[in-house]
Design an enzyme around this catalytic site. Structure first.
Site: not given
Length: 331
Positions: A193, A271-272
């Protein structure tokens, strides 16, 4: 897009907490968290490091097993509303009793109960991936791995690592991953990432993972792409997260389509989601608009997720049965 059944493999439980939920808990506990929200009540952060600060601040109001029961129900309800029928959530003993095994068991019991209640109410199936926090260091990771190993079973099926990818190297955490492997947990690691293609190669080589969280920077290394494709290493790709954090400037610049064309198994997750103003349906809509994805493309990523899921055979086949009316017997 909400009507399509979806499988999500990369979801941080605490990071999926709706801002209103966290504000409500803060009010109940008289904790001032005003500094982590913007004027509209959304999470506010400047960059990835500041995102981690805000994330950890939000977690400070999650103080009891009952808080995590409520959180799990809220997250699974939101996921189910987006068509998610199976989700794997990253669970961190760091935020559940400070990596104390007895305390972790209590928190885990609450989350397991919440997952069972959500499955009964909404049909969504959840499995947990115990996750150490990279910037907390290797010793803390060993304590987290012990929590994972001691509670491995039908609900806790995986082990991983998240956090600041620029802190330390994957090999620093090899002992923790060996502990998890000996407990027959399946393994994943955040890489590629921020740390470039090399971080992906290092995670695969030094930690023996079968999945990579994000992994998108593997696109920078054609030889690595061949290795991932040949080994069947699945990438848990979160395009909306990558765009929101500035890993890529926009959706069209994201390499997910190029990764697929290189033969690398690719899945899609949020993800979030409240931090990145996304949902699973929103991810699908952006993929359709940016790359022209249609039903066969969504079938491909869904069945890739099914094949890579950290679940037992019975669960996998039950999910396959639920997917067949929409996607057919995809192979």
């Amino acid at each position: 897009m909400k009507e399509l059944p979806k499988l999500e493999l990369h979801l941080h439980l605490e990071g999926a907490a709706p801002p209103a939920f966290i504000r409500g808990l803060a009010a109940e506990k008289s904790v001032n968290l005003s500094g982590i929200f913007d004027a509209r009540g959304a999470y506010a952060y400047r960059d990835f490091v500041d995102f981690l600060r805000v994330y950890e601040a939000a977690c400070t109001v999650l103080q009891t097993p009952q808080d995590f029961y409520r959180l799990t129900r809220a997250v699974l309800e939101a996921s189910s509303a987006e068509g998610v029928i199976y989700t794997e959530a990253f669970l961190s003993p760091d935020f559940c009793g400070g990596r104390d095994l007895d305390a972790w068991r209590d928190y885990l019991a609450a989350m397991t109960e919440a997952a069972a209640d959500a499955e009964a109410a909404d049909g969504i199936v959840m499995r947990g991936i115990v996750t150490c926090i990279r910037h907390f260091g290797p010793e803390a990771a060993r304590e987290t791995a012990r929590c994972a190993a001691e509670t491995a079973g039908a609900f806790i099926t995986g082990f991983g690592i998240a956090g600041d990818e620029m802190k330390g190297a994957p090999k620093d955490f090899a002992y923790a991953f060996d502990m998890a492997r000996e407990a027959e947990l399946q393994l994943t690691a955040h890489a590629g990432e921020w740390g470039g293609a090399r971080s992906v190669r290092d995670a695969v080589r030094d930690l023996g993972v079968t999945r990579i969280g994000h992994g998108v920077q593997a696109i920078e290394d054609p030889a690595l792409l061949e290795e991932l494709a040949e080994a069947g290493i699945t990438l848990e790709v979160c395009p909306g997260s990558n765009v929101a954090l500035g890993v890529y400037p926009n959706w069209r610049a994201h390499p997910i389509e190029r990764l697929r064309k290189a033969g690398v198994p690719v899945t899609v997750s949020t993800d979030d989601p409240p931090f990145f103003h996304t949902t699973m349906s929103g991810e699908y809509e952006n993929l359709a608009q940016s790359f022209g994805w249609e039903l066969p493309d969504f079938a491909a990523i869904t069945y890739a997720a099914l094949d890579a899921a950290f679940c037992d055979t019975a669960t996998r086949e039950a999910l396959r049965t639920r997917l067949a009316p929409t996607f057919g017997e995809f192979t």
